[in-house]
Design a protein around this motif. Sequence first.
Motif, PDB file in Angstrom:
ATOM      1  N   LYS A 134      20.157  36.331  54.408  1.00  0.00           N
ATOM      2  CA  LYS A 134      20.700  36.792  53.508  1.00  0.00           C
ATOM      3  C   LYS A 134      21.913  37.704  53.542  1.00  0.00           C
ATOM      4  O   LYS A 134      23.120  37.751  53.086  1.00  0.00           O
ATOM      5  CB  LYS A 134      20.236  38.252  53.385  1.00  0.00           C
ATOM      6  CG  LYS A 134      18.961  38.409  52.429  1.00  0.00           C
ATOM      7  CD  LYS A 134      18.417  39.974  52.491  1.00  0.00           C
ATOM      8  CE  LYS A 134      17.726  40.262  53.788  1.00  0.00           C
ATOM      9  NZ  LYS A 134      16.631  40.060  54.662  1.00  0.00           N
ATOM     10  N   THR A 135      22.133  37.442  55.380  1.00  0.00           N
ATOM     11  CA  THR A 135      24.025  38.356  55.609  1.00  0.00           C
ATOM     12  C   THR A 135      24.836  37.284  55.745  1.00  0.00           C
ATOM     13  O   THR A 135      26.364  37.797  55.571  1.00  0.00           O
ATOM     14  CB  THR A 135      23.512  38.133  57.313  1.00  0.00           C
ATOM     15  OG1 THR A 135      22.881  39.528  57.778  1.00  0.00           O
ATOM     16  CG2 THR A 135      24.273  39.285  58.018  1.00  0.00           C
ATOM     17  N   THR A 136      24.276  36.200  55.346  1.00  0.00           N
ATOM     18  CA  THR A 136      25.409  35.232  55.198  1.00  0.00           C
ATOM     19  C   THR A 136      26.027  35.183  54.250  1.00  0.00           C
ATOM     20  O   THR A 136      27.562  35.008  54.374  1.00  0.00           O
ATOM     21  CB  THR A 136      24.974  33.732  56.280  1.00  0.00           C
ATOM     22  OG1 THR A 136      24.408  34.038  57.570  1.00  0.00           O
ATOM     23  CG2 THR A 136      26.524  32.695  55.606  1.00  0.00           C
ATOM     24  N   VAL A 137      25.451  35.099  52.974  1.00  0.00           N
ATOM     25  CA  VAL A 137      25.311  34.606  52.163  1.00  0.00           C
ATOM     26  C   VAL A 137      26.360  36.362  51.377  1.00  0.00           C
ATOM     27  O   VAL A 137      26.754  35.943  50.108  1.00  0.00           O
ATOM     28  CB  VAL A 137      23.507  34.776  51.043  1.00  0.00           C
ATOM     29  CG1 VAL A 137      24.237  34.828  49.503  1.00  0.00           C
ATOM     30  CG2 VAL A 137      23.335  32.989  51.287  1.00  0.00           C
ATOM     31  N   SER A 138      25.320  37.398  51.790  1.00  0.00           N
ATOM     32  CA  SER A 138      25.863  38.731  51.520  1.00  0.00           C
ATOM     33  C   SER A 138      27.346  38.509  51.800  1.00  0.00           C
ATOM     34  O   SER A 138      28.422  39.240  51.043  1.00  0.00           O
ATOM     35  CB  SER A 138      25.385  39.676  51.812  1.00  0.00           C
ATOM     36  OG  SER A 138      24.120  39.659  51.679  1.00  0.00           O
ATOM     37  N   ARG A 139      27.658  38.121  52.700  1.00  0.00           N
ATOM     38  CA  ARG A 139      29.249  37.666  53.750  1.00  0.00           C
ATOM     39  C   ARG A 139      29.351  36.713  52.664  1.00  0.00           C
ATOM     40  O   ARG A 139      30.981  37.543  51.958  1.00  0.00           O
ATOM     41  CB  ARG A 139      29.152  37.905  55.107  1.00  0.00           C
ATOM     42  CG  ARG A 139      30.306  38.077  55.598  1.00  0.00           C
ATOM     43  CD  ARG A 139      30.348  37.933  57.375  1.00  0.00           C
ATOM     44  NE  ARG A 139      29.145  38.219  57.986  1.00  0.00           N
ATOM     45  CZ  ARG A 139      28.824  37.634  59.010  1.00  0.00           C
ATOM     46  NH1 ARG A 139      28.593  36.984  59.290  1.00  0.00           N
ATOM     47  NH2 ARG A 139      27.496  38.916  59.354  1.00  0.00           N
ATOM     48  N   LEU A 140      29.981  36.059  52.581  1.00  0.00           N
ATOM     49  CA  LEU A 140      30.242  34.569  51.787  1.00  0.00           C
ATOM     50  C   LEU A 140      30.727  35.543  50.658  1.00  0.00           C
ATOM     51  O   LEU A 140      31.858  35.557  50.348  1.00  0.00           O
ATOM     52  CB  LEU A 140      29.472  33.958  51.612  1.00  0.00           C
ATOM     53  CG  LEU A 140      29.339  32.968  53.180  1.00  0.00           C
ATOM     54  CD1 LEU A 140      29.018  31.535  52.906  1.00  0.00           C
ATOM     55  CD2 LEU A 140      31.289  32.488  53.892  1.00  0.00           C
ATOM     56  N   LEU A 141      29.562  35.939  49.660  1.00  0.00           N
ATOM     57  CA  LEU A 141      30.282  36.772  48.600  1.00  0.00           C
ATOM     58  C   LEU A 141      30.904  37.269  48.361  1.00  0.00           C
ATOM     59  O   LEU A 141      31.723  37.595  47.071  1.00  0.00           O
ATOM     60  CB  LEU A 141      28.295  36.698  48.184  1.00  0.00           C
ATOM     61  CG  LEU A 141      28.530  37.681  46.651  1.00  0.00           C
ATOM     62  CD1 LEU A 141      28.785  36.040  45.404  1.00  0.00           C
ATOM     63  CD2 LEU A 141      26.902  38.104  45.605  1.00  0.00           C
ATOM     64  N   ALA A 142      30.641  38.605  49.156  1.00  0.00           N
ATOM     65  CA  ALA A 142      31.099  39.866  49.227  1.00  0.00           C
ATOM     66  C   ALA A 142      33.185  39.200  49.576  1.00  0.00           C
ATOM     67  O   ALA A 142      33.930  40.077  48.351  1.00  0.00           O
ATOM     68  CB  ALA A 142      31.081  40.881  50.364  1.00  0.00           C
ATOM     69  N   ALA A 143      33.001  38.370  50.236  1.00  0.00           N
ATOM     70  CA  ALA A 143      34.431  37.953  50.391  1.00  0.00           C
ATOM     71  C   ALA A 143      34.970  36.866  49.513  1.00  0.00           C
ATOM     72  O   ALA A 143      36.258  37.827  48.751  1.00  0.00           O
ATOM     73  CB  ALA A 143      34.200  36.883  51.349  1.00  0.00           C
ATOM     74  N   ARG A 144      34.007  36.170  48.907  1.00  0.00           N
ATOM     75  CA  ARG A 144      34.637  35.703  47.379  1.00  0.00           C
ATOM     76  C   ARG A 144      35.226  36.765  46.501  1.00  0.00           C
ATOM     77  O   ARG A 144      36.130  35.789  45.577  1.00  0.00           O
ATOM     78  CB  ARG A 144      33.629  34.939  46.606  1.00  0.00           C
ATOM     79  CG  ARG A 144      33.233  33.478  47.574  1.00  0.00           C
ATOM     80  CD  ARG A 144      34.015  32.522  47.693  1.00  0.00           C
ATOM     81  NE  ARG A 144      34.151  31.641  48.879  1.00  0.00           N
ATOM     82  CZ  ARG A 144      33.104  31.187  49.376  1.00  0.00           C
ATOM     83  NH1 ARG A 144      31.850  30.451  47.809  1.00  0.00           N
ATOM     84  NH2 ARG A 144      33.084  30.534  49.923  1.00  0.00           N
ATOM     85  N   LEU A 145      34.744  37.541  46.594  1.00  0.00           N
ATOM     86  CA  LEU A 145      34.760  38.503  44.716  1.00  0.00           C
ATOM     87  C   LEU A 145      36.185  39.806  45.412  1.00  0.00           C
ATOM     88  O   LEU A 145      35.727  40.445  44.388  1.00  0.00           O
ATOM     89  CB  LEU A 145      33.168  39.743  44.600  1.00  0.00           C
ATOM     90  CG  LEU A 145      31.929  38.489  43.917  1.00  0.00           C
ATOM     91  CD1 LEU A 145      31.210  38.951  44.046  1.00  0.00           C
ATOM     92  CD2 LEU A 145      32.536  38.180  43.102  1.00  0.00           C
TER      93      LEU A 145
END
Length: 233
Positions: A19-30
């Motif tokens: 969750k943490t890695t994915v959330s961080r990456l997703l937030a950065a992309r958006l």
Amino acid sequence: MPSETKLLITIDGPAGAGKTTVSRLLAARLGYRHIDTGALYRAVALAARERGIAAEDDAGLDRMLSCLAIAFSPAPAEGRVRVTLDGRDVTEAIRTPEISLLSSAISARPVVRAGLLALQRELGRGGGAVFEGRDMGTVVFPEADLKFFLTADEDARARRRFAELRGAGAGIALEEVLADLQRRDRQDAERAVAPLRAAEDAIRIDSTGLTLEEVVAAMLAAVRSRLAGLRSG
Ligand code: DC
């Protein structure tokens, strides 16, 4: 993927699902904010331990929560957010296995969940954020624009946590990580208030056989389709 519309996105799931890695990456992309709500429960656990307040002492926890200042401060150079407790940086101190277990016990107390609810909703104002936790899509943001439930099988989750802890210099055995994870899973899923479960309208993703980049790609596709849906109607 810049867009005028700022969605509120939730990602729930058990410990170690990525969750943490994915959330961080997703937030950065958006270009969105990333809010790790587990860090709030961990900060409360750390504060309780430092003050000698037991996980079962609801009155003590309630008193403590009313005068506790937990905040996130961006650390762009590190590509992440730092966590402060009454102005003190506790980013690393909240990540020990001891605080992991204590935060799970403390997060089962209704008084703690109620105490953190307003803060989380305040952080969600205006959208443009990816919230990760256990009850984001079910309790804190039932009206979220897009909800994900991220899982992975137990072994994969234990191996990920093990690698993370080893990376942070902890001398811990894989078996111990697996046992802690199983204990936390049980506590988080069996508690009476806001137990870990997927919201009915959450998109379920099993990350067992996927890289975290592949998970993010699947989520971005869902974001695109949600944005297109909002535009058309
Ligand atoms: O995501 P994490 O492992 O950092 O979370 C630490 C603990 O906090 C976890 O065992 C369950 C609890 N938690 C919760 O109950 N609700 C949330 N929204 C986030 C975390």
